[in-house]
Design a protein around this motif. Structure first.
Motif, mmCIF file in Angstrom:
data_model
loop_
_atom_site.group_PDB
_atom_site.id
_atom_site.type_symbol
_atom_site.label_atom_id
_atom_site.label_comp_id
_atom_site.label_asym_id
_atom_site.label_seq_id
_atom_site.Cartn_x
_atom_site.Cartn_y
_atom_site.Cartn_z
ATOM 1 N N LEU A 143 0.856 -1.181 0.000
ATOM 2 C CA LEU A 143 0.000 0.000 0.000
ATOM 3 C C LEU A 143 0.896 1.236 0.000
ATOM 4 O O LEU A 143 1.810 1.348 0.823
ATOM 5 C CB LEU A 143 -0.903 0.015 1.233
ATOM 6 C CG LEU A 143 -1.777 -1.224 1.470
ATOM 7 C CD1 LEU A 143 -2.600 -1.051 2.740
ATOM 8 C CD2 LEU A 143 -2.687 -1.484 0.288
ATOM 9 N N TRP A 144 0.614 2.180 -0.904
ATOM 10 C CA TRP A 144 1.463 3.351 -1.075
ATOM 11 C C TRP A 144 0.621 4.622 -1.155
ATOM 12 O O TRP A 144 -0.512 4.586 -1.636
ATOM 13 C CB TRP A 144 2.278 3.231 -2.363
ATOM 14 C CG TRP A 144 3.149 2.017 -2.449
ATOM 15 C CD1 TRP A 144 2.777 0.762 -2.862
ATOM 16 C CD2 TRP A 144 4.527 1.932 -2.094
ATOM 17 N NE1 TRP A 144 3.846 -0.091 -2.798
ATOM 18 C CE2 TRP A 144 4.936 0.602 -2.329
ATOM 19 C CE3 TRP A 144 5.463 2.852 -1.622
ATOM 20 C CZ2 TRP A 144 6.239 0.169 -2.099
ATOM 21 C CZ3 TRP A 144 6.760 2.426 -1.384
ATOM 22 C CH2 TRP A 144 7.140 1.096 -1.629
ATOM 23 N N THR A 145 1.195 5.738 -0.717
ATOM 24 C CA THR A 145 0.519 7.022 -0.831
ATOM 25 C C THR A 145 1.465 8.060 -1.430
ATOM 26 O O THR A 145 2.691 7.902 -1.410
ATOM 27 C CB THR A 145 0.025 7.530 0.540
ATOM 28 O OG1 THR A 145 1.138 7.690 1.425
ATOM 29 C CG2 THR A 145 -0.976 6.557 1.154
ATOM 30 N N LEU A 146 0.857 9.127 -1.948
ATOM 31 C CA LEU A 146 1.606 10.228 -2.556
ATOM 32 C C LEU A 146 0.801 11.502 -2.353
ATOM 33 O O LEU A 146 -0.424 11.492 -2.475
ATOM 34 C CB LEU A 146 1.803 9.970 -4.055
ATOM 35 C CG LEU A 146 2.351 11.133 -4.895
ATOM 36 C CD1 LEU A 146 3.837 11.333 -4.617
ATOM 37 C CD2 LEU A 146 2.117 10.881 -6.379
ATOM 38 N N SER A 147 1.480 12.619 -2.050
ATOM 39 C CA SER A 147 0.781 13.899 -1.946
ATOM 40 C C SER A 147 1.713 15.018 -2.378
ATOM 41 O O SER A 147 2.946 14.894 -2.314
ATOM 42 C CB SER A 147 0.289 14.144 -0.516
ATOM 43 O OG SER A 147 1.372 14.225 0.389
ATOM 44 N N GLY A 148 1.125 16.126 -2.822
ATOM 45 C CA GLY A 148 1.901 17.281 -3.257
ATOM 46 C C GLY A 148 1.066 18.182 -4.131
ATOM 47 O O GLY A 148 -0.161 18.020 -4.224
ATOM 48 N N GLU A 149 1.717 19.134 -4.767
ATOM 49 C CA GLU A 149 1.048 20.006 -5.727
ATOM 50 C C GLU A 149 1.178 19.383 -7.110
ATOM 51 O O GLU A 149 2.278 19.041 -7.544
ATOM 52 C CB GLU A 149 1.680 21.400 -5.705
ATOM 53 C CG GLU A 149 1.565 22.108 -4.367
ATOM 54 C CD GLU A 149 0.115 22.388 -3.996
ATOM 55 O OE1 GLU A 149 -0.642 22.845 -4.875
ATOM 56 O OE2 GLU A 149 -0.259 22.167 -2.824
ATOM 57 N N VAL A 194 5.196 7.004 -0.294
ATOM 58 C CA VAL A 194 5.335 6.632 1.111
ATOM 59 C C VAL A 194 4.653 5.283 1.317
ATOM 60 O O VAL A 194 3.485 5.110 0.952
ATOM 61 C CB VAL A 194 4.687 7.689 2.028
ATOM 62 C CG1 VAL A 194 4.750 7.242 3.488
ATOM 63 C CG2 VAL A 194 5.372 9.038 1.848
ATOM 64 N N LYS A 195 5.373 4.316 1.872
ATOM 65 C CA LYS A 195 4.801 2.991 2.122
ATOM 66 C C LYS A 195 3.805 3.093 3.280
ATOM 67 O O LYS A 195 4.120 3.584 4.349
ATOM 68 C CB LYS A 195 5.905 1.992 2.468
ATOM 69 C CG LYS A 195 5.459 0.532 2.562
ATOM 70 C CD LYS A 195 5.104 -0.015 1.197
ATOM 71 C CE LYS A 195 4.738 -1.490 1.227
ATOM 72 N NZ LYS A 195 5.898 -2.361 1.483
#
Length: 280
Positions: free
Chosen positions: A53-59, A83-84
């Motif tokens: 499971l992975w996540t990502l955030s930003g502009e 991010v794991k």
């Protein structure tokens, strides 16, 4: 000694860089929220084929977020900003892959729902000859859409719950996955409740090698089965798996010995023609 230490540090740095640049395993499920109008926030969560499971955030603009779905999938596959967030166990991953393999590619049109709320889009991914097929499961926010296939509904709901950090409209009145609409077990199986109320019940255990064998049932056992069938509600699809054994079949017969219908259970789930369903 100093030279050895420096070499070791360099080796570790190179290994870390290679790991950061390496692609994650192929993505099988992903959900992405993009805010436009009041900002450019991008949030994403996905599941890889190994259960990561992975996540990502930003502009979005700063990240170079592509506008097309295939480009977005490739971007997530290669991003060094991931991010794991966890790991699925074998059984959970097996069930998800079964649902993905069976999901219908329903391409209905989204409808307007909000203004400047941003939109979250959730998708499943299948691979044939290494070419990804992206199946849209649902959308919420400025646009609303839900794939009505039971496999898609199960995946859509699971995906939104698996990544609560992604800006989701699930739980907001009138938005998010509507999901599988509960239906009485008898209606789902095409059984007549009135006919089953005083019908004889015969049970069998189904072994994948030995086949069915009769179950000994007393009055209390029969009453419990009857109550479950008459009062149970099917609440959604749990798995697309078709088991060949380990199930219990209960058949109903009228006073003349005529068969009225049967139900089959596996570990608390109803066995359907296309997989397993949860019962409440």
């Amino acid at each position: 000694m100093k030279k050895t230490a420096v070499c070791l540090i360099l080796a570790l740095m190179i290994a870390a860089l290679a790991a950061a640049c390496a692609e994650t395993p192929p993505i099988i499920l992903f959900t992405v929220y993009h805010q436009v109008g009041w900002g450019d926030l991008l949030e994403a969560g996905f599941v890889d084929e190994n259960g990561g499971l992975w996540t990502l955030s930003g502009e979005a603009a700063a990240l170079g977020w592509p506008g097309d779905r295939a480009g977005q999938l490739a971007f997530l596959q290669k991003s060094d900003r991931l991010v794991k967030a966890g790991e699925l166990d074998f059984e959970a991953l097996f069930d998800l892959k079964g649902l993905i393999a069976s999901v219908d590619a329903d391409e209905g049109k989204p409808s307007p729902a909000a203004c400047d709320a941003g939109t979250e889009i959730s998708c499943a991914v299948r691979y044939a000859d290494d070419a990804p097929e992206i199946v849209r499961l649902g959308m919420s926010g400025d646009d609303m859409y839900e794939n009505a296939d039971p496999d898609a509904q199960a995946l859509y709901l699971w995906l939104r719950k698996a990544f609560p950090g992604v800006h989701s409209w699930f739980g907001t009145e009138g938005m998010g996955p509507a999901g599988f609409q509960p239906v009485p077990l008898c209606e789902f199986c095409g059984l007549d409740p009135a006919a089953l109320a005083d019908a004889e019940i015969r049970g069998a255990y189904n072994d994948c090698e030995a086949g069915p064998s009769a179950l000994e049932m007393d009055a209390a056992d029969a009453a419990a089965v009857r109550d479950r069938v008459l009062n149970g509600t099917i609440t959604g699809k749990a798995s697309a798996t078709m088991t060949t054994g380990g199930t219990h079949t209960f058949s109903f017969y009228d006073a003349a010995g005529n068969w009225l219908g049967s139900v089959e259970f596996y570990r608390g789930l109803l066995v359907g023609r296309d997989g397993m369903y949860t019962i409440e």
